[in-house]
Design a protein around this motif. Structure first.
Motif, PDB file in Angstrom:
ATOM      1  N   THR A 113      30.452  39.218  25.043  1.00  0.00           N
ATOM      2  CA  THR A 113      29.963  38.123  24.197  1.00  0.00           C
ATOM      3  C   THR A 113      29.811  36.855  25.029  1.00  0.00           C
ATOM      4  N   GLY A 114      30.089  36.930  26.316  1.00  0.00           N
ATOM      5  CA  GLY A 114      30.189  35.750  27.176  1.00  0.00           C
ATOM      6  C   GLY A 114      28.959  34.863  27.183  1.00  0.00           C
ATOM      7  N   SER A 115      27.767  35.463  27.361  1.00  0.00           N
ATOM      8  CA  SER A 115      26.599  34.595  27.471  1.00  0.00           C
ATOM      9  C   SER A 115      26.272  33.948  26.132  1.00  0.00           C
ATOM     10  N   LEU A 116      26.607  34.619  25.029  1.00  0.00           N
ATOM     11  CA  LEU A 116      26.402  34.021  23.709  1.00  0.00           C
ATOM     12  C   LEU A 116      27.338  32.810  23.544  1.00  0.00           C
ATOM     13  N   LEU A 117      28.593  32.984  23.951  1.00  0.00           N
ATOM     14  CA  LEU A 117      29.553  31.880  23.848  1.00  0.00           C
ATOM     15  C   LEU A 117      29.166  30.739  24.791  1.00  0.00           C
ATOM     16  N   ALA A 118      28.604  31.080  25.960  1.00  0.00           N
ATOM     17  CA  ALA A 118      28.157  30.048  26.898  1.00  0.00           C
ATOM     18  C   ALA A 118      26.956  29.285  26.325  1.00  0.00           C
ATOM     19  N   LEU A 119      26.052  30.009  25.677  1.00  0.00           N
ATOM     20  CA  LEU A 119      24.908  29.349  25.019  1.00  0.00           C
ATOM     21  C   LEU A 119      25.397  28.409  23.927  1.00  0.00           C
ATOM     22  N   ASN A 120      26.336  28.903  23.110  1.00  0.00           N
ATOM     23  CA  ASN A 120      26.889  28.063  22.042  1.00  0.00           C
ATOM     24  C   ASN A 120      27.527  26.798  22.615  1.00  0.00           C
ATOM     25  N   THR A 121      28.240  26.963  23.720  1.00  0.00           N
ATOM     26  CA  THR A 121      28.924  25.816  24.336  1.00  0.00           C
ATOM     27  C   THR A 121      27.902  24.808  24.859  1.00  0.00           C
ATOM     28  N   ALA A 122      26.883  25.308  25.546  1.00  0.00           N
ATOM     29  CA  ALA A 122      25.837  24.416  26.062  1.00  0.00           C
ATOM     30  C   ALA A 122      25.143  23.691  24.912  1.00  0.00           C
ATOM     31  N   GLN A 123      24.868  24.440  23.831  1.00  0.00           N
ATOM     32  CA  GLN A 123      24.210  23.820  22.674  1.00  0.00           C
ATOM     33  C   GLN A 123      25.076  22.707  22.081  1.00  0.00           C
ATOM     34  N   VAL A 304      17.282  35.933  16.950  1.00  0.00           N
ATOM     35  CA  VAL A 304      18.725  36.085  16.770  1.00  0.00           C
ATOM     36  C   VAL A 304      19.268  36.778  18.005  1.00  0.00           C
ATOM     37  N   LEU A 305      20.299  36.191  18.603  1.00  0.00           N
ATOM     38  CA  LEU A 305      21.000  36.821  19.726  1.00  0.00           C
ATOM     39  C   LEU A 305      22.377  37.230  19.212  1.00  0.00           C
ATOM     40  N   ALA A 306      22.805  38.441  19.517  1.00  0.00           N
ATOM     41  CA  ALA A 306      24.122  38.874  19.038  1.00  0.00           C
ATOM     42  C   ALA A 306      24.876  39.596  20.147  1.00  0.00           C
ATOM     43  N   GLY A 307      26.162  39.279  20.252  1.00  0.00           N
ATOM     44  CA  GLY A 307      26.987  39.884  21.300  1.00  0.00           C
ATOM     45  C   GLY A 307      28.278  40.432  20.717  1.00  0.00           C
ATOM     46  N   PHE A 308      28.895  41.347  21.458  1.00  0.00           N
ATOM     47  CA  PHE A 308      30.200  41.890  21.061  1.00  0.00           C
ATOM     48  C   PHE A 308      30.852  42.475  22.299  1.00  0.00           C
ATOM     49  N   GLY A 309      32.166  42.460  22.316  1.00  0.00           N
ATOM     50  CA  GLY A 309      32.832  43.059  23.471  1.00  0.00           C
ATOM     51  C   GLY A 309      34.303  42.708  23.549  1.00  0.00           C
ATOM     52  N   GLY A 310      34.809  42.752  24.776  1.00  0.00           N
ATOM     53  CA  GLY A 310      36.236  42.593  25.047  1.00  0.00           C
ATOM     54  C   GLY A 310      36.805  41.343  24.407  1.00  0.00           C
ATOM     55  N   GLY A 311      38.046  41.485  23.964  1.00  0.00           N
ATOM     56  CA  GLY A 311      38.717  40.338  23.327  1.00  0.00           C
ATOM     57  C   GLY A 311      39.589  40.739  22.143  1.00  0.00           C
ATOM     58  N   LEU A 312      39.029  41.414  21.150  1.00  0.00           N
ATOM     59  CA  LEU A 312      37.611  41.654  20.917  1.00  0.00           C
ATOM     60  C   LEU A 312      36.924  40.367  20.452  1.00  0.00           C
ATOM     61  N   THR A 313      35.671  40.235  20.779  1.00  0.00           N
ATOM     62  CA  THR A 313      34.908  39.055  20.394  1.00  0.00           C
ATOM     63  C   THR A 313      33.543  39.503  19.897  1.00  0.00           C
ATOM     64  N   TYR A 314      32.956  38.708  19.019  1.00  0.00           N
ATOM     65  CA  TYR A 314      31.578  38.993  18.606  1.00  0.00           C
ATOM     66  C   TYR A 314      30.967  37.748  17.993  1.00  0.00           C
ATOM     67  N   GLY A 315      29.655  37.798  17.850  1.00  0.00           N
ATOM     68  CA  GLY A 315      28.987  36.656  17.232  1.00  0.00           C
ATOM     69  C   GLY A 315      27.487  36.825  17.237  1.00  0.00           C
ATOM     70  N   ALA A 316      26.838  35.921  16.505  1.00  0.00           N
ATOM     71  CA  ALA A 316      25.374  35.917  16.454  1.00  0.00           C
ATOM     72  C   ALA A 316      24.905  34.468  16.429  1.00  0.00           C
ATOM     73  N   SER A 317      23.800  34.208  17.109  1.00  0.00           N
ATOM     74  CA  SER A 317      23.239  32.854  17.146  1.00  0.00           C
ATOM     75  C   SER A 317      21.762  32.905  16.804  1.00  0.00           C
TER      76      SER A 317
END
Ligand code: ACO
Length: 321
Positions: A113-123, A304-317
């Motif tokens: 989910t890293g690049s999704l979280l990075a996009l959210n942070t930049a936004q 819509v961009l959506a990620g999921f993975g280790g953590g576990l973490t997930y999300g959609a933007s």
């Protein structure tokens, strides 16, 4: 204010291992891997290609695509679980390579989910007017963290990097839904090698990616559509209005199942895991670059961009192109 996509780039090592190459390493077959995952081949970094070099090459391409100079970048965030060094972070090394002297730089670990979280942070920075221009990168050298004797994981992963340049603009739209389930973190683990020196009985296998594939699969097919539906209903956007759904490229079956549950045609879910495998933090941004370069995106299209993975973490933007 929102960060508008003004350039994308990606880079993957030229060396490729196809499924038949893996069948020479472990007891598997091209047919099994294709049917269960959709992966046909993956790019594998050479010794002299690391997360920094891949990230820098993808970033350079994104800057050229955006037609901006490195000095214009205010913020560099690199999403990765395979940093070349713990310190300096990959983002600072990329800054040095690009000559992006005015940028604030840091790495972010959100697994797939890293690049999704990075996009959210930049936004978040751009929408607050704190920075004007951000470079978000997802880059991974997973081949160095893969147990090449474990057929349950080694068939999945690959190396590569994707990057996007965002510029703050008055127009546009960005919205996000994210969630973490720390209590299920044991389903997907990678122990730090730094920890091993303190242990009398180091379990070296733990320093490679370990996964309960079924648990991750079940989590992904339920939580990804849930996040996408929550996002769209909160934003009052009918799913037909979405031009493309870009999902983390872990497994074709997960994406087909998510498309069914969202109620949208699979043609709106571009895929490239056949070429790259699962590149964790890099996957969404490599895919975004391919979709943009295909010429099929028009200004104003909703993605819509959506990620999921280790953590576990997930999300959609949701992002308006
Ligand atoms: N080749 C051949 N046979 C295999 C292989 C292989 N590579 N791997 C497992 N098998 C066998 C198993 O041993 C099992 O055999 P058995 O029935 O005799 O016991 C059989 O195939 C079925 O195994 P399953 O594990 O049930 O296979 P499944 O259909 O679940 O597929 C897979 C496994 C592809 C890993 C799947 O579970 C998956 O994709 N999970 C999600 C992974 C994921 O999305 N990760 C994303 C996050 S990654 C990150 O954050 C870094």
């Amino acid at each position: 204010m929102t960060g508008k996509i003004c350039g994308t780039g990606s880079w993957a090592p030229p060396k490729v291992w196809d499924n038949n190459d893996l069948a020479r390493l472990v007891d598997t077959s091209d047919e099994w891997i294709r049917e269960r995952t959709g992966v046909v081949q993956r790019h594998i970094a050479e010794e002299n290609e690391d997360t920094v070099t891949m990230a820098s090459r993808a970033a350079q391409r994104a800057l050229e695509d955006a037609d901006i100079k490195a000095e214009e970048i205010d913020l560099i965030i690199v999403a990765t679980i395979s940093p070349t060094e713990i310190m300096p972070c990959v983002a600072c090394r990329v800054q040095e390579k690009l000559g992006a002297e005015n940028a604030t730089c840091f790495d972010l670990n959100g697994a797939c989910t890293g690049s999704l979280l990075a996009l959210n942070t930049a936004q978040a920075y751009l929408s607050q007017g704190i920075y004007q221009t951000a470079l978000v990168i997802g880059a991974e050298k997973l081949s160095a963290l893969t147990d090449w004797t474990d057929r349950g994981t080694c068939i999945l992963f690959g190396d590569g990097a994707g990057a996007v340049v965002l510029k703050a603009e008055e127009s546009g739209r960005y919205a996000q839904v994210t969630q973490s389930i720390g209590k299920k973190g044991g389903a997907l683990t990678l122990r730090s090698r730094n920890q091993i020196q303190y242990e009398t009985d180091p379990k070296a296998k733990e320093t490679y990616i370990q996964m309960n594939g079924k648990e991750v699969f079940t989590f992904a097919v339920s939580k990804v559509p849930e996040a996408v539906k929550n996002l769209l209903s909160r934003e009052k956007i009918p799913c037909e209005d979405i031009r493309y759904y870009l999902l983390h490229q872990a497994n074709e079956r997960i994406i087909r199942s998510a498309a069914r549950r969202i109620g949208e045609d699979i043609s709106k879910f571009p895929m490239n895991m056949d070429e790259y495998g699962n590149t964790s933090s890099a996957s969404l941004l490599i895919l975004l670059d391919e979709v943009k370069k295909s010429g099929k995106l028009q200004r104003g299209d909703k993605l819509v961009l959506a990620g999921f993975g280790g953590g576990l973490t997930y999300g959609a933007s949701l992002i308006e192109y």
